[in-house]
Design a protein around this motif. Structure first.
Motif, PDB file in Angstrom:
ATOM      1  N   GLY A  58      -0.113 -19.618  -0.655  1.00 41.55           N
ATOM      2  CA  GLY A  58      -0.841 -20.593   0.151  1.00 41.55           C
ATOM      3  C   GLY A  58      -1.598 -19.911   1.269  1.00 41.55           C
ATOM      4  O   GLY A  58      -1.443 -18.709   1.518  1.00 41.55           O
ATOM      5  N   ASN A  59      -2.423 -20.693   1.965  1.00 38.21           N
ATOM      6  CA  ASN A  59      -3.249 -20.131   3.035  1.00 38.21           C
ATOM      7  C   ASN A  59      -2.434 -19.529   4.174  1.00 38.21           C
ATOM      8  O   ASN A  59      -2.809 -18.502   4.729  1.00 38.21           O
ATOM      9  N   ALA A  60      -1.334 -20.181   4.530  1.00 44.22           N
ATOM     10  CA  ALA A  60      -0.515 -19.657   5.627  1.00 44.22           C
ATOM     11  C   ALA A  60       0.071 -18.294   5.275  1.00 44.22           C
ATOM     12  O   ALA A  60       0.081 -17.374   6.107  1.00 44.22           O
ATOM     13  N   TRP A  61       0.549 -18.143   4.042  1.00 37.58           N
ATOM     14  CA  TRP A  61       1.105 -16.856   3.609  1.00 37.58           C
ATOM     15  C   TRP A  61       0.006 -15.814   3.468  1.00 37.58           C
ATOM     16  O   TRP A  61       0.220 -14.634   3.780  1.00 37.58           O
ATOM     17  N   ALA A  62      -1.162 -16.224   3.014  1.00 37.81           N
ATOM     18  CA  ALA A  62      -2.290 -15.291   2.921  1.00 37.81           C
ATOM     19  C   ALA A  62      -2.660 -14.779   4.314  1.00 37.81           C
ATOM     20  O   ALA A  62      -2.902 -13.583   4.507  1.00 37.81           O
ATOM     21  N   GLN A  63      -2.683 -15.676   5.292  1.00 40.06           N
ATOM     22  CA  GLN A  63      -3.000 -15.285   6.660  1.00 40.06           C
ATOM     23  C   GLN A  63      -1.934 -14.339   7.218  1.00 40.06           C
ATOM     24  O   GLN A  63      -2.242 -13.347   7.859  1.00 40.06           O
ATOM     25  N   GLU A  64      -0.674 -14.626   6.936  1.00 44.54           N
ATOM     26  CA  GLU A  64       0.418 -13.772   7.416  1.00 44.54           C
ATOM     27  C   GLU A  64       0.298 -12.354   6.863  1.00 44.54           C
ATOM     28  O   GLU A  64       0.451 -11.377   7.587  1.00 44.54           O
ATOM     29  N   ILE A  65       0.018 -12.241   5.577  1.00 45.99           N
ATOM     30  CA  ILE A  65      -0.078 -10.901   4.988  1.00 45.99           C
ATOM     31  C   ILE A  65      -1.335 -10.182   5.497  1.00 45.99           C
ATOM     32  O   ILE A  65      -1.323  -8.973   5.685  1.00 45.99           O
ATOM     33  N   ARG A  66      -2.391 -10.932   5.776  1.00 45.03           N
ATOM     34  CA  ARG A  66      -3.587 -10.313   6.358  1.00 45.03           C
ATOM     35  C   ARG A  66      -3.285  -9.728   7.737  1.00 45.03           C
ATOM     36  O   ARG A  66      -3.771  -8.650   8.077  1.00 45.03           O
ATOM     37  N   PHE A  67      -2.491 -10.455   8.540  1.00 47.36           N
ATOM     38  CA  PHE A  67      -2.121  -9.954   9.866  1.00 47.36           C
ATOM     39  C   PHE A  67      -1.350  -8.638   9.769  1.00 47.36           C
ATOM     40  O   PHE A  67      -1.453  -7.788  10.644  1.00 47.36           O
ATOM     41  N   GLN A  68      -0.565  -8.482   8.731  1.00 46.67           N
ATOM     42  CA  GLN A  68       0.273  -7.291   8.581  1.00 46.67           C
ATOM     43  C   GLN A  68      -0.337  -6.231   7.661  1.00 46.67           C
ATOM     44  O   GLN A  68       0.300  -5.207   7.385  1.00 46.67           O
ATOM     45  N   ALA A  69      -1.532  -6.441   7.186  1.00 48.71           N
ATOM     46  CA  ALA A  69      -2.136  -5.568   6.168  1.00 48.71           C
ATOM     47  C   ALA A  69      -2.157  -4.100   6.580  1.00 48.71           C
ATOM     48  O   ALA A  69      -1.772  -3.230   5.790  1.00 48.71           O
ATOM     49  N   ASP A  70      -2.596  -3.803   7.791  1.00 47.77           N
ATOM     50  CA  ASP A  70      -2.689  -2.396   8.209  1.00 47.77           C
ATOM     51  C   ASP A  70      -1.325  -1.716   8.195  1.00 47.77           C
ATOM     52  O   ASP A  70      -1.191  -0.583   7.720  1.00 47.77           O
ATOM     53  N   THR A  71      -0.321  -2.412   8.693  1.00 48.53           N
ATOM     54  CA  THR A  71       1.033  -1.852   8.712  1.00 48.53           C
ATOM     55  C   THR A  71       1.553  -1.639   7.295  1.00 48.53           C
ATOM     56  O   THR A  71       2.137  -0.595   6.988  1.00 48.53           O
ATOM     57  N   ILE A  72       1.329  -2.620   6.437  1.00 46.95           N
ATOM     58  CA  ILE A  72       1.791  -2.521   5.048  1.00 46.95           C
ATOM     59  C   ILE A  72       1.098  -1.362   4.337  1.00 46.95           C
ATOM     60  O   ILE A  72       1.749  -0.560   3.655  1.00 46.95           O
ATOM     61  N   LEU A  73      -0.216  -1.255   4.488  1.00 45.91           N
ATOM     62  CA  LEU A  73      -0.953  -0.165   3.842  1.00 45.91           C
ATOM     63  C   LEU A  73      -0.499   1.191   4.365  1.00 45.91           C
ATOM     64  O   LEU A  73      -0.390   2.147   3.595  1.00 45.91           O
ATOM     65  N   ASP A  74      -0.234   1.278   5.668  1.00 46.63           N
ATOM     66  CA  ASP A  74       0.277   2.540   6.230  1.00 46.63           C
ATOM     67  C   ASP A  74       1.609   2.921   5.596  1.00 46.63           C
ATOM     68  O   ASP A  74       1.833   4.085   5.245  1.00 46.63           O
ATOM     69  N   ARG A  75       2.501   1.945   5.446  1.00 45.48           N
ATOM     70  CA  ARG A  75       3.807   2.214   4.826  1.00 45.48           C
ATOM     71  C   ARG A  75       3.643   2.673   3.386  1.00 45.48           C
ATOM     72  O   ARG A  75       4.326   3.595   2.930  1.00 45.48           O
ATOM     73  N   MET A  76       2.751   2.018   2.666  1.00 49.71           N
ATOM     74  CA  MET A  76       2.536   2.377   1.263  1.00 49.71           C
ATOM     75  C   MET A  76       1.937   3.774   1.142  1.00 49.71           C
ATOM     76  O   MET A  76       2.342   4.558   0.279  1.00 49.71           O
ATOM     77  N   ASN A  77       0.978   4.092   1.989  1.00 50.18           N
ATOM     78  CA  ASN A  77       0.369   5.426   1.963  1.00 50.18           C
ATOM     79  C   ASN A  77       1.375   6.503   2.354  1.00 50.18           C
ATOM     80  O   ASN A  77       1.371   7.592   1.783  1.00 50.18           O
ATOM     81  N   GLU A  78       2.229   6.187   3.308  1.00 53.65           N
ATOM     82  CA  GLU A  78       3.268   7.147   3.690  1.00 53.65           C
ATOM     83  C   GLU A  78       4.204   7.407   2.509  1.00 53.65           C
ATOM     84  O   GLU A  78       4.562   8.553   2.232  1.00 53.65           O
ATOM     85  N   ALA A  79       4.591   6.362   1.802  1.00 59.62           N
ATOM     86  CA  ALA A  79       5.460   6.525   0.632  1.00 59.62           C
ATOM     87  C   ALA A  79       4.756   7.306  -0.471  1.00 59.62           C
ATOM     88  O   ALA A  79       5.392   8.071  -1.198  1.00 59.62           O
TER      89      ALA A  79
END
Length: 108
Positions: A58-79
């Motif tokens: 849903g839109n609320a979950w899409a917005q939540e993941i967008r807010f955290q996108a940079d942190t998530i991508l950093d974690r994935m790149n680190e792994a």
């Protein structure tokens, strides 16, 4: 018999195919990067030339993941040990699979 690589020639960039394969290994660990709640509501759909496409319920979950996108991508790149994930694109759609059933443990 001719090899597939000979037939395709330069049509397929081997380095990008290898990057996509390495990205898929990291994507399988999605719940580790986003946590159990987001992993239930938002799932990676595909990887394409550095972009991770994610579906949210849903839109609320899409917005939540967008807010955290940079942190998530950093974690994935680190792994990954390299910068595979450059940006995240998020859309809304039904989430139809469960992580525990995604892939057998012995698949590499």
């Amino acid at each position: 018999m001719r090899r597939l690589g000979d037939l395709l020639g330069s049509a397929v960039d081997r380095s990008e195919v290898l990057r996509a394969a390495r990205a898929q290994r990291i994507i399988r660990k999605w719940p580790e990067f986003v946590g159990p709640v987001l992993a239930e509501k938002c799932l990676p759909d595909r990887y394409d030339h550095g972009t991770l496409w994610v579906g949210a319920v849903g839109n609320a979950w899409a917005q939540e993941i967008r807010f955290q996108a940079d942190t998530i991508l950093d974690r994935m790149n680190e792994a990954a040990g390299e910068r595979l994930f450059i940006k995240m694109r998020v859309g809304t759609r039904p989430v139809q699979r469960e992580w525990k059933n995604e892939l057998p443990e012995d698949v590499e």
